[in-house]
Design an enzyme around this catalytic site. Sequence first.
Site: not given
Length: 493
Positions: A52, A57, A60, A214, A218, A482, A487
């Site tokens: 990682c 991670c 990346k 993934y 990515e 909002h 939302e």
Amino acid sequence: MAPTKTPIIAKSFDYLVIGGGSGGVASARRAAKYGAKVLLIDAKFKKLGGTCVNVGCVPKKLMWYAASAAHGRHHLKSYGLSENDDDEVKYGDFNWAKFKVKRDAYVKNLNGIYERNLIKEGVEYMFGFARFINSDGDVEVTLSGDQELGFLDEGKSYKKDEKLVFQAKHILIATGGTAIIPPSVQGSELGITSEGFFALEHQPKSVAIVGAGYIGVEFSGVFKSLGTETHFIIRGDTVLRSFDDLIQHTITDYYTDKLGVNIYKSSGGVTKVEVDKDGKKVVHLGNGKIVEADVLIWTVGRKSLVDLGLDLAGVELNQKKQIIADEFQNTANPKIFSLGDVVGKVELTPVAIAAGRRLSNRLFGPEIYIKDKLDYNNIPSVIFSHPEAGSIGLSTKEAEAKYGKQNIKIYNTKFTDMYFGMMDSDDLKSPTAYSIVCLLPTEKVIGLHIVGESSSEILQGFGVAIKMGATKKDFDNCVAIHPTAAEEIVTMT
């Protein structure tokens, strides 16, 4: 029969952790907090943090930030901040070499932070290759670099390749995994893996990426956003096939139609790789097509790092060569435990951290933690694609297969985020799509799948609610913020 030689034990510990990645470090530190004598062993010299931190991670995400900044530059004219007709980032605009130096420095700083945290918690650590040498679980360590080991001899320098043997009451295997290059493909060695991606000194003008997961998604997004001609080779018709259909189709369509990634669907896989006179990789596909690129990257899976003499210690592997561990991280040897990518259950850094801490709670903590373990259900995960995507719980297909289609209700919405309302061209707009999977009759939320800007941040909050058993009514009862994209998740009908 000659008598078995008894190993000379350098030192004994309460807890010996093999693997200095996120899971191993988290478990070691938690055990030390409870007063345990802990030794952590990592094979990568002076590179604590595992995949990682070093080749996963963290670097990346930094590349993803660079790619996102490139998109931002393309939006400047739409927001009145540029008069240029074309702010799109092209090959050569991004200073890859300079950014790599900064990125590597950031990672190196994290390596140091990991070391300092171990020292702060009182965890002893060393760098070397660990192997079990007997059924007692004694561990022999071959040093991977010259180093001082103050917990053995203050001031003495031990040399690379020296061997030392340690023992402990409890042992954790958290060695993680590594990316694979498919051995059955002729010329596959001409390609690199994710580790090779982070070693690239210069940006390739063209790249071919193989694998629809993934990591491939990515990398494809990063390369194309930074101006590299990007070829993405997949076996099926969509990317991210382990995720909900909403994510699969939204990302696949956007990459193809808007981002400009050349996706080779139903490719038949790669059958052969050659190199031409100019050094370009010539990638032959099963469907007869040929792809040429400066760099070939394999993102076709990972394998567990289990070359540890496990047979001598009685630790068993499954058919995928992953360590077999139960819900409490127990292996077949009662004093040896395992977690993280090496067991292959849910290969995410936060999962390894959580499992490691709970294991140390149970082994060294107070009585209230005697049955502490990680619940592997409803674990959120995200893809740092462009745009981002995230998922928690069951996909629509999984929910229908488990509970029956008649017992499932789906809420879907797809729209354009307000940010993109100012874009001068539809080509600059990226999609937002959300799906809520509910179990009838209570409409308990058993799945949430989202695509769009800030999906990773949005999902972290909703993940808490879903983990607590929220229903669609609970979502509806939350007053919307909002104007936001999120939302829509609490206002869907």
